[in-house]
Write a protein that holds these residues in place. Structure first.
Motif, PDB file in Angstrom:
ATOM      1  N   GLU A  27       0.674  -1.164  -0.052  1.00  0.00           N
ATOM      2  CA  GLU A  27       0.027  -0.107  -0.281  1.00  0.00           C
ATOM      3  C   GLU A  27       0.923   1.316  -0.040  1.00  0.00           C
ATOM      4  OE1 GLU A  27      -2.621  -0.205   3.240  1.00  0.00           O
ATOM      5  OE2 GLU A  27      -3.753  -2.227   2.414  1.00  0.00           O
ATOM      6  N   THR A  28       2.080   1.012   0.155  1.00  0.00           N
ATOM      7  CA  THR A  28       2.958   2.327   0.025  1.00  0.00           C
ATOM      8  C   THR A  28       3.093   2.607  -1.315  1.00  0.00           C
ATOM      9  OG1 THR A  28       5.111   1.398  -0.060  1.00  0.00           O
ATOM     10  CG2 THR A  28       4.175   1.447   2.031  1.00  0.00           C
ATOM     11  N   THR A  29       2.774   1.890  -2.230  1.00  0.00           N
ATOM     12  CA  THR A  29       3.340   1.974  -3.731  1.00  0.00           C
ATOM     13  C   THR A  29       2.945   3.353  -4.345  1.00  0.00           C
ATOM     14  OG1 THR A  29       3.278  -0.395  -4.030  1.00  0.00           O
ATOM     15  CG2 THR A  29       3.189   0.876  -6.130  1.00  0.00           C
ATOM     16  N   ILE A  30       3.526   3.840  -5.432  1.00  0.00           N
ATOM     17  CA  ILE A  30       2.963   4.899  -5.920  1.00  0.00           C
ATOM     18  C   ILE A  30       3.278   4.541  -7.472  1.00  0.00           C
ATOM     19  CG2 ILE A  30       3.503   7.036  -4.248  1.00  0.00           C
ATOM     20  CD1 ILE A  30       6.125   7.358  -6.017  1.00  0.00           C
ATOM     21  N   PHE A  31       2.430   5.106  -8.399  1.00  0.00           N
ATOM     22  CA  PHE A  31       2.477   4.824  -9.629  1.00  0.00           C
ATOM     23  C   PHE A  31       3.215   6.197 -10.634  1.00  0.00           C
ATOM     24  CE2 PHE A  31      -0.432   1.978  -8.269  1.00  0.00           C
ATOM     25  CZ  PHE A  31      -0.122   0.678  -8.912  1.00  0.00           C
ATOM     26  N   SER A  32       4.501   6.068 -10.492  1.00  0.00           N
ATOM     27  CA  SER A  32       5.091   7.440 -11.157  1.00  0.00           C
ATOM     28  C   SER A  32       6.212   6.821 -11.950  1.00  0.00           C
ATOM     29  CB  SER A  32       5.903   8.231  -9.835  1.00  0.00           C
ATOM     30  OG  SER A  32       6.713   9.360 -10.164  1.00  0.00           O
ATOM     31  N   VAL A  33       6.296   7.546 -13.102  1.00  0.00           N
ATOM     32  CA  VAL A  33       7.259   7.450 -14.190  1.00  0.00           C
ATOM     33  C   VAL A  33       8.080   8.831 -14.437  1.00  0.00           C
ATOM     34  CG1 VAL A  33       8.148   6.420 -16.364  1.00  0.00           C
ATOM     35  CG2 VAL A  33       6.130   5.605 -15.332  1.00  0.00           C
TER      36      VAL A  33
ATOM     37  N   SER B  97       2.101   2.679  11.095  1.00  0.00           N
ATOM     38  CA  SER B  97       0.920   1.806  10.827  1.00  0.00           C
ATOM     39  C   SER B  97       1.134   1.605   9.061  1.00  0.00           C
ATOM     40  CB  SER B  97      -0.452   2.628  10.903  1.00  0.00           C
ATOM     41  OG  SER B  97      -0.477   3.869  10.559  1.00  0.00           O
ATOM     42  N   ALA B  98       1.660   2.659   8.194  1.00  0.00           N
ATOM     43  CA  ALA B  98       1.603   2.478   6.991  1.00  0.00           C
ATOM     44  C   ALA B  98       2.429   1.249   6.510  1.00  0.00           C
ATOM     45  CB  ALA B  98       2.365   3.812   6.124  1.00  0.00           C
ATOM     46  N   LEU B  99       3.343   0.796   7.313  1.00  0.00           N
ATOM     47  CA  LEU B  99       4.174  -0.280   7.162  1.00  0.00           C
ATOM     48  C   LEU B  99       3.909  -1.642   7.507  1.00  0.00           C
ATOM     49  CD1 LEU B  99       7.668   1.480   8.070  1.00  0.00           C
ATOM     50  CD2 LEU B  99       6.476   1.310   5.714  1.00  0.00           C
ATOM     51  N   SER B 100       2.767  -1.677   8.241  1.00  0.00           N
ATOM     52  CA  SER B 100       2.195  -2.845   8.950  1.00  0.00           C
ATOM     53  C   SER B 100       1.625  -3.790   7.991  1.00  0.00           C
ATOM     54  CB  SER B 100       1.238  -2.834  10.042  1.00  0.00           C
ATOM     55  OG  SER B 100       1.829  -2.044  11.185  1.00  0.00           O
ATOM     56  N   ASN B 101       1.730  -5.006   8.069  1.00  0.00           N
ATOM     57  CA  ASN B 101       1.164  -6.179   7.284  1.00  0.00           C
ATOM     58  C   ASN B 101       1.083  -5.930   5.944  1.00  0.00           C
ATOM     59  OD1 ASN B 101       0.768  -7.448   9.921  1.00  0.00           O
ATOM     60  ND2 ASN B 101      -0.849  -5.796  10.338  1.00  0.00           N
ATOM     61  N   GLN B 102       2.308  -5.595   5.264  1.00  0.00           N
ATOM     62  CA  GLN B 102       2.219  -5.327   3.920  1.00  0.00           C
ATOM     63  C   GLN B 102       2.933  -6.614   3.267  1.00  0.00           C
ATOM     64  OE1 GLN B 102       0.858  -2.365   2.510  1.00  0.00           O
ATOM     65  NE2 GLN B 102       0.176  -2.022   4.660  1.00  0.00           N
TER      66      GLN B 102
ATOM     67  N   THR C 189       9.760   5.781   5.178  1.00  0.00           N
ATOM     68  CA  THR C 189       8.429   5.901   4.604  1.00  0.00           C
ATOM     69  C   THR C 189       8.378   6.614   3.284  1.00  0.00           C
ATOM     70  OG1 THR C 189       8.355   8.216   5.857  1.00  0.00           O
ATOM     71  CG2 THR C 189       7.286   6.276   7.150  1.00  0.00           C
ATOM     72  N   LEU C 190       9.476   6.343   2.557  1.00  0.00           N
ATOM     73  CA  LEU C 190       9.402   6.513   1.084  1.00  0.00           C
ATOM     74  C   LEU C 190       8.671   5.450   0.284  1.00  0.00           C
ATOM     75  CD1 LEU C 190      13.016   8.172   0.644  1.00  0.00           C
ATOM     76  CD2 LEU C 190      11.068   9.257   0.320  1.00  0.00           C
ATOM     77  N   ALA C 191       7.992   6.069  -0.728  1.00  0.00           N
ATOM     78  CA  ALA C 191       7.167   5.146  -1.524  1.00  0.00           C
ATOM     79  C   ALA C 191       7.901   4.297  -2.374  1.00  0.00           C
ATOM     80  CB  ALA C 191       6.043   6.107  -2.249  1.00  0.00           C
ATOM     81  N   VAL C 192       7.382   3.256  -2.764  1.00  0.00           N
ATOM     82  CA  VAL C 192       8.069   2.348  -3.549  1.00  0.00           C
ATOM     83  C   VAL C 192       7.443   2.558  -4.976  1.00  0.00           C
ATOM     84  CG1 VAL C 192       8.711  -0.168  -4.341  1.00  0.00           C
ATOM     85  CG2 VAL C 192       8.811   0.844  -1.852  1.00  0.00           C
ATOM     86  N   PRO C 193       8.295   2.779  -6.244  1.00  0.00           N
ATOM     87  CA  PRO C 193       7.464   2.837  -7.478  1.00  0.00           C
ATOM     88  C   PRO C 193       7.046   1.568  -8.114  1.00  0.00           C
ATOM     89  CG  PRO C 193      10.008   3.066  -7.567  1.00  0.00           C
ATOM     90  CD  PRO C 193       9.574   2.913  -6.195  1.00  0.00           C
ATOM     91  N   ALA C 194       5.774   1.530  -8.605  1.00  0.00           N
ATOM     92  CA  ALA C 194       5.378   0.459  -9.234  1.00  0.00           C
ATOM     93  C   ALA C 194       6.176   0.059 -10.581  1.00  0.00           C
ATOM     94  CB  ALA C 194       3.568   0.809  -9.569  1.00  0.00           C
TER      95      ALA C 194
END
Length: 459
Positions: free
Chosen positions: A40-46, A358-363, A316-321
């Motif tokens: 749920e941390t994923t972003i869709f960025s190119v 919480s953003a990192l829990s159970n991912q 807490t940096l997002a991971v790119p899709a």
């Protein structure tokens, strides 16, 4: 004659059946299941911001502290006394976190090895310290600081030369590989005998919080130290001293999994890379050296609050899709990735447990790493042990986001010293436990190699 034809026909059917059986072992992978590379941390960025955005599910105080940490991460330190960010040096490698991790991504192999960049050199001498880690070099410590503030001599300057080797594919294609050989010049004092040098480049920092929250048992379940399944791959966990907790703990970060936590990584980088003392390292990196004592009584130079915010930012940096996952060549490449057994170390799937963030829990996420040490052979060896890591062992690097490196950072320099100028060169430097996979890669057709690279670049 009829008997010969029958025999040939039977042999053809047999070979066809074997090929089909082999193919059946590697069914097409549904890459859509891996679309959310960071859960749920994923972003869709190119875009050039693909590595430096907050996790998509980050909210409330965590989001506010993330942005505060962002400002701190990008702040440049200056010589004390100063009203803002004082304390640089007196010996150091760089003046800001962001300089070693540009756009929160990967540093390039520099053309000017002594410029302000993300390149540094670790050092030690034979033996171990009190915790089983690398043995500091008298007068130089564990890292060579190649810069100094006014009035202070750097420990030494870096010098690099290159050696070359050629790899040849089964179809006759050749690739010339270039290896940097780093030495030291102009040391402030005589270099002791037996110094071991290991060049390192700054790595991407997105997704670190997810890696930190993988339950230890999950990682240890993939160990095979004695290669009991006889597949030639024997992943091993590193256990390292954590100065934050004062305990030996599982190593997860750094090129040799030689750091146990993000907080420990941040605290040690402040003091070693920038000469900034903090609650966990209250002495300058050269405090016991003639060239490294600033004589001030301002330690620690940053408080715990800054460490907390910078560590949270890194967590807490997002991971790119991934991208292009519906393209047939990418699908083919994913299948070849499994056939070459790359996934045995670059494990696609991991899961987190519960987390205070919480953003990192159970991912459920897809970093393509097992975080374990693997023997990568003599060509990649730095010949410098680091806790349980031998001179030929390195931690499996995550592959997520790797295909965006050129867009974000303007280069494709890979491996610990940036010797590989693209992903194919990185593969060709693999040896040791990965030698079998490399040799299989060299036997692929040009189309198959292209498909595999398309898959890795899609991540």
């Amino acid at each position: 004659m009829v008997q010969k034809i029958s025999l040939l026909l039977l042999l053809s059917i047999s070979l066809f059946s074997c090929n089909n059986d082999n193919e059946d072992d590697y069914q097409e992978i549904d890459l859509n299941e891996r679309l959310y590379a960071g859960g749920e941390t994923t972003i869709f960025s190119v875009t050039t911001n693909a590595y430096n955005s907050p996790a998509a599910n980050l909210t409330g105080d965590d989001l506010d502290n993330h942005f505060t940490g962002d400002v701190l991460f990008e702040g440049s330190f200056v010589t004390a006394p100063a009203p803002i960010n004082p304390g640089l040096g007196p010996i150091y490698n760089n003046a800001a976190c962001i300089n070693c991790h540009p756009r929160d991504g990967r540093a390039r192999h520099p053309t000017n090895i002594n410029s302000a960049n993300g390149f540094l050199v670790r050092t030690s001498i034979p033996g171990m310290d009190a915790h089983g880690g690398p043995n500091p070099v008298p007068g130089f410590g564990l890292q060579i600081q190649n810069r100094g503030i006014s009035g202070y001599l750097p420990e030494a300057a870096y010098q690099v030369t290159y050696t070359e080797k050629t790899e040849t594919f089964s179809d006759g294609t050749t690739v010339v590989l270039r290896k940097p050989v780093v030495t030291l010049t102009n040391p402030y004092m005589a270099l002791p005998a037996g110094m071991m040098l290991s060049p390192r480049l700054g790595t991407p920092i997105f997704g670190l919080g997810l890696l930190e929250e993988i339950p230890e048992a999950n990682l240890l379940a993939n160990q095979d130290i004695n290669d009991t399944n006889a597949d030639g791959i024997s992943g091993k966990a590193n256990y390292v001293w954590n100065p934050v907790t004062g305990m030996m703990q599982l190593g997860r970060f750094g090129w040799k999994a030689n750091t146990a936590s993000i907080m420990a990584q941040c605290a040690s980088a402040y003091v070693e890379d920038m000469g900034i003392t903090n609650p966990f390292f209250q002495n300058e990196s050269g405090f016991d050296q003639s060239n490294g004592q600033d004589g001030l009584t301002d330690d620690p130079e940053i408080p715990m609050s800054i460490l907390n915010q910078v560590a949270l930012y890194c967590k807490t940096l997002a991971v790119p899709a991934p991208r292009d996952i519906d393209q047939q060549n990418v699908k083919n490449g994913a299948k070849i990735f499994d056939q070459l057994e790359c996934a045995k170390c670059h494990t696609p799937k991991q899961q987190t447990g519960s987390s205070s963030v919480s953003a990192l829990s159970n991912q459920t996420f897809f970093p393509y790493t097992d975080l374990l040490l693997h023997d990568m052979g003599e060509d990649l060896s730095d010949n410098r042990p680091d806790f349980l890591a031998s001179g030929t062992e390195w931690k499996t690097r995550p592959l997520w986001g790797i295909g965006l490196t050129n867009l974000v950072n303007g280069h494709t320099d890979f491996l610990h010293d940036g010797r590989a100028k693209n992903i194919e060169e990185a593969i060709l430097w693999h040896g040791g436990e990965a030698m079998n996979a490399k040799e299989k890669y060299k036997k692929l057709s040009a189309k198959q190699r292209s498909d595999l690279l398309a898959f890795v670049n899609s991540l």
